[in-house]
Enzyme design. Structure first.
Site, short mmCIF file in Angstrom:
data_model
loop_
_atom_site.label_atom_id
_atom_site.label_comp_id
_atom_site.label_asym_id
_atom_site.label_seq_id
_atom_site.Cartn_x
_atom_site.Cartn_y
_atom_site.Cartn_z
N ASP A 59 0.83 -1.22 0.00
CA ASP A 59 0.00 0.00 0.00
C ASP A 59 0.86 1.27 0.00
OD1 ASP A 59 -2.15 -1.66 0.17
OD2 ASP A 59 -2.48 -1.37 2.31
P1 TAP Z 1 0.83 -3.92 3.14
O1 TAP Z 1 0.22 -2.95 2.21
O2 TAP Z 1 -0.03 -4.53 4.18
O3 TAP Z 1 1.50 -5.05 2.22
C1 TAP Z 1 2.32 -6.00 2.76
C2 TAP Z 1 2.70 -6.96 1.65
O4 TAP Z 1 3.68 -7.82 2.21
C3 TAP Z 1 1.55 -7.82 1.20
O5 TAP Z 1 1.07 -7.42 -0.07
C4 TAP Z 1 2.12 -9.25 1.18
O6 TAP Z 1 2.01 -9.78 -0.14
C5 TAP Z 1 3.59 -9.04 1.53
N1 TAP Z 1 4.08 -10.08 2.42
C6 TAP Z 1 3.50 -10.62 3.50
N2 TAP Z 1 4.27 -11.55 4.04
C7 TAP Z 1 5.39 -11.60 3.28
C8 TAP Z 1 6.57 -12.37 3.34
N3 TAP Z 1 6.76 -13.30 4.28
N4 TAP Z 1 7.52 -12.15 2.41
C9 TAP Z 1 7.32 -11.23 1.44
N5 TAP Z 1 6.23 -10.48 1.35
C10 TAP Z 1 5.27 -10.66 2.26
O7 TAP Z 1 2.07 -3.31 3.91
P2 TAP Z 1 2.71 -1.87 3.84
O8 TAP Z 1 3.03 -1.48 2.43
O9 TAP Z 1 3.80 -1.89 4.85
O10 TAP Z 1 1.55 -0.88 4.29
C11 TAP Z 1 1.06 -0.89 5.61
C12 TAP Z 1 -0.45 -0.86 5.60
O11 TAP Z 1 -0.93 -1.07 6.93
C13 TAP Z 1 -1.00 0.46 5.12
O12 TAP Z 1 -2.18 0.27 4.39
C14 TAP Z 1 -1.30 1.19 6.42
O13 TAP Z 1 -2.32 2.17 6.27
C15 TAP Z 1 -1.79 0.03 7.27
N6 TAP Z 1 -1.70 0.31 8.71
C16 TAP Z 1 -0.50 0.65 9.24
C17 TAP Z 1 -0.43 0.98 10.58
C18 TAP Z 1 0.89 1.38 11.15
S1 TAP Z 1 0.89 2.28 12.47
N7 TAP Z 1 2.02 1.04 10.58
C19 TAP Z 1 -1.56 0.91 11.38
C20 TAP Z 1 -2.77 0.51 10.82
C21 TAP Z 1 -2.81 0.22 9.46
P3 TAP Z 1 2.07 -11.36 -0.36
O14 TAP Z 1 1.01 -11.95 0.50
O15 TAP Z 1 1.84 -11.54 -1.81
O16 TAP Z 1 3.43 -11.82 0.05
#
Ligand code: TAP
Length: 479
Positions: free
Chosen positions: A406
């Site tokens: 994201d």
């Molecule tokens: P995300 O958009 O959640 O994407 C993480 C990606 O990691 C997934 O598409 C997944 O794809 C991949 N993944 C998972 N396990 C993996 C592994 N073992 N090896 C390789 N890839 C792996 O993460 P982001 O870009 O860090 O964004 C964070 C999201 O969380 C944002 O939408 C944000 O708004 C939300 N959020 C963050 C927080 C805080 S405070 N950080 C709080 C609430 C919400 P695959 O499954 O294809 O591997």
């Protein structure tokens, strides 16, 4: 009367408050965060010591036992918790703080409404208020019970969702509105009656209603939004502690509670801003529930992508001059940070300019990437935040996106219909080449497809982040 602290104790409270403020200030930079923690801990020891020295406070065996058990449990928990379980730990500690504030306020109300009846906690601390006649509770104490209880039970639910003890799905329905309305009415009626004075029944209804309010506030929120909820509840705990400070006339408690309340509120705001979502959206939209549907939708798209193997990635990386690494949630899940640092070190050794781009909400908790990279001893000087690094992508050879999704989704800039439209993102798509390491085409937290994957300059390296980075590293060593 609440015992009057001596001038020495007032000075100790003042010094403790200053240490809290300096500690908080230090926490704002990864370089000084460890010292900030130590400084704030020193302030807490001073504040507790000063409270025990207040004239009239008896250091009873019960008190010593409680401090010892709490201290040992705290040290054990802090040493044994894994980095990925840190949000749960924060939820638990925060909830206990809120619960303690609620209990102290309850004891204060009991004391006020039952003159002459002593309460064990207050006997222990010997800070009993003597009233001539029973009278009603004060508003500040009622607020302490309400906010502290909401923080306690809400944090317990947040802990359960993150720990997998209860479903992390947003549990909501029309019925929750009726339950919430009934709870609010019960709180208002029992609270008004307790203000007037009266028996334990009113206070019990008020306390149970407040606890239930916390449960029903958090249950309809998806597990991935828990860090925002925990931060909000953290600010509640601060407010509950501050109101307890007013009730006990303890200035250190008022100041530290206000600091916690303010910093929790600011952190909640910052997180919402970095996700371009309102707090109302986090609390009421059931955002995390979109994940499953989005995953299905993204798979259905099934557009062609350009794949790359670890060997080809190694060849490409060995011929570049600049690299920006974009870590995300997948790096945390795979615990790939050490392998990533090794890869970065090797490339830097070959003369490549290596930098890390840190998105404020990458991962699942505030500072998630900073913590992981610090654990792998990545120098702070290589970490750049969004505003600093975005202008650099345009003249960088490769953006290496490791388990992030994201936070590099260009739809946030262009697609007004996207749920993440307006969220600030890292401009990885502007680099000359973009290598993306992830296991599949599955979406991230927001549950939406990522147009970056289909760009001609993008290469997908499918695999677990740790395994894939290790393979690239091995291939580089062979070159
Ligand atoms: P995300 O958009 O959640 O994407 C993480 C990606 O990691 C997934 O598409 C997944 O794809 C991949 N993944 C998972 N396990 C993996 C592994 N073992 N090896 C390789 N890839 C792996 O993460 P982001 O870009 O860090 O964004 C964070 C999201 O969380 C944002 O939408 C944000 O708004 C939300 N959020 C963050 C927080 C805080 S405070 N950080 C709080 C609430 C919400 P695959 O499954 O294809 O591997």
């Amino acid at each position: 009367m609440v015992p009057e602290p001596t001038i020495g104790i007032q000075v100790a409270y003042l010094v403790a408050s200053i240490l809290f403020i300096v500690g908080l200030k230090f926490l704002s930079s990864p370089r000084h965060a460890r010292n900030g923690n130590l400084i704030a801990a020193a302030g807490m020891i001073l504040a507790v010591g000063a409270t025990l020295a207040v004239p009239g406070v008896r250091v009873s065996p019960l008190l010593v036992t409680c401090v010892a058990v709490g201290g040992i449990a705290g040290v054990w928990a802090a040493r044994s918790v894994s980095i990925t379980a840190m949000p749960q730990m924060v939820a638990m500690l925060n909830g206990l703080g809120g619960g303690a504030a609620a209990l102290v306020s309850c004891a204060g109300i009991w004391r006020a409404t039952h003159a002459g009846v002593s309460v064990t906690l207050f006997q222990t601390l010997r800070v009993t208020v003597r009233h001539d006649a029973p009278h009603g509770a004060s508003l500040v104490e009622l607020l302490g019970v309400l906010i502290g209880s909401v923080s306690f039970s809400g944090s317990a639910i947040a802990w359960g969702k993150l720990q997998g003890v209860i479903s992390e799905k947003a549990i909501a329905g029309a019925w929750t509105r009726f339950v919430n309305a009934a709870i609010v009415i019960a709180i208002l009626v029992s609270g008004a009656m307790t203000l007037e004075g009266g028996g334990p029944g009113r206070l019990a209804v008020y306390l149970v209603g407040s606890l239930a309010f916390g449960v029903f506030m958090v249950i309809p929120i998806g597990g991935a939004d828990m860090p925002v909820v925990i931060s909000l509840l953290n600010s509640f705990t601060g407010l509950a502690a501050a109101s307890t400070g007013f009730a006990l006339d303890n200035r250190a408690l008022i100041i530290s509670g206000t600091l916690v309340g303010a910093s929790g509120t600011l952190l909640t705001r910052l997180m919402c801003k970095a996700m371009n979502r309102s707090l109302a959206n986090v609390l009421f939209a059931g955002f995390g529930a979109a994940h499953a549907a989005g995953a299905a939708g993204a798979k259905a798209a099934a557009k062609p992508v350009r794949e790359i193997g670890p060997e080809d990635a190694a060849v490409l990386l060995s011929n570049i001059r600049s690299l920006i690494i974009v870590p995300g949630y997948g790096m945390a899940v795979a615990q790939a940070q050490h392998a990533v640092r090794e890869l970065a070190d090797m490339l830097a050794h070959k003369g490549v300019d290596v930098r890390y781009a840190i998105h404020p909400v990458a991962g699942r908790m505030p500072g998630h990437m900073n913590v992981l990279l610090a654990e792998a001893n990545v120098p702070y000087t290589q970490l750049f935040d969004l505003d600093q690094i975005n202008p650099e992508f345009g003249h960088t050879d490769v953006a290496l996106v490791i388990g992030a999704n994201d936070v590099v989704n260009p739809a946030a800039r262009t697609d007004t219909a996207s749920p993440i439209y307006g969220m600030p993102i890292l401009d990885a798509d502007k680099a000359q080449h973009c290598i993306i390491i992830k296991r599949s085409m599955n979406p991230g937290f927001a549950g939406i497809d990522n147009p970056l994957y289909y760009e001609p300059r993008t290469m997908m390296l499918f695999g677990d982040a740790k395994g894939a980075v290790t393979k690239v590293l091995e291939a580089l060593k062979m070159l």
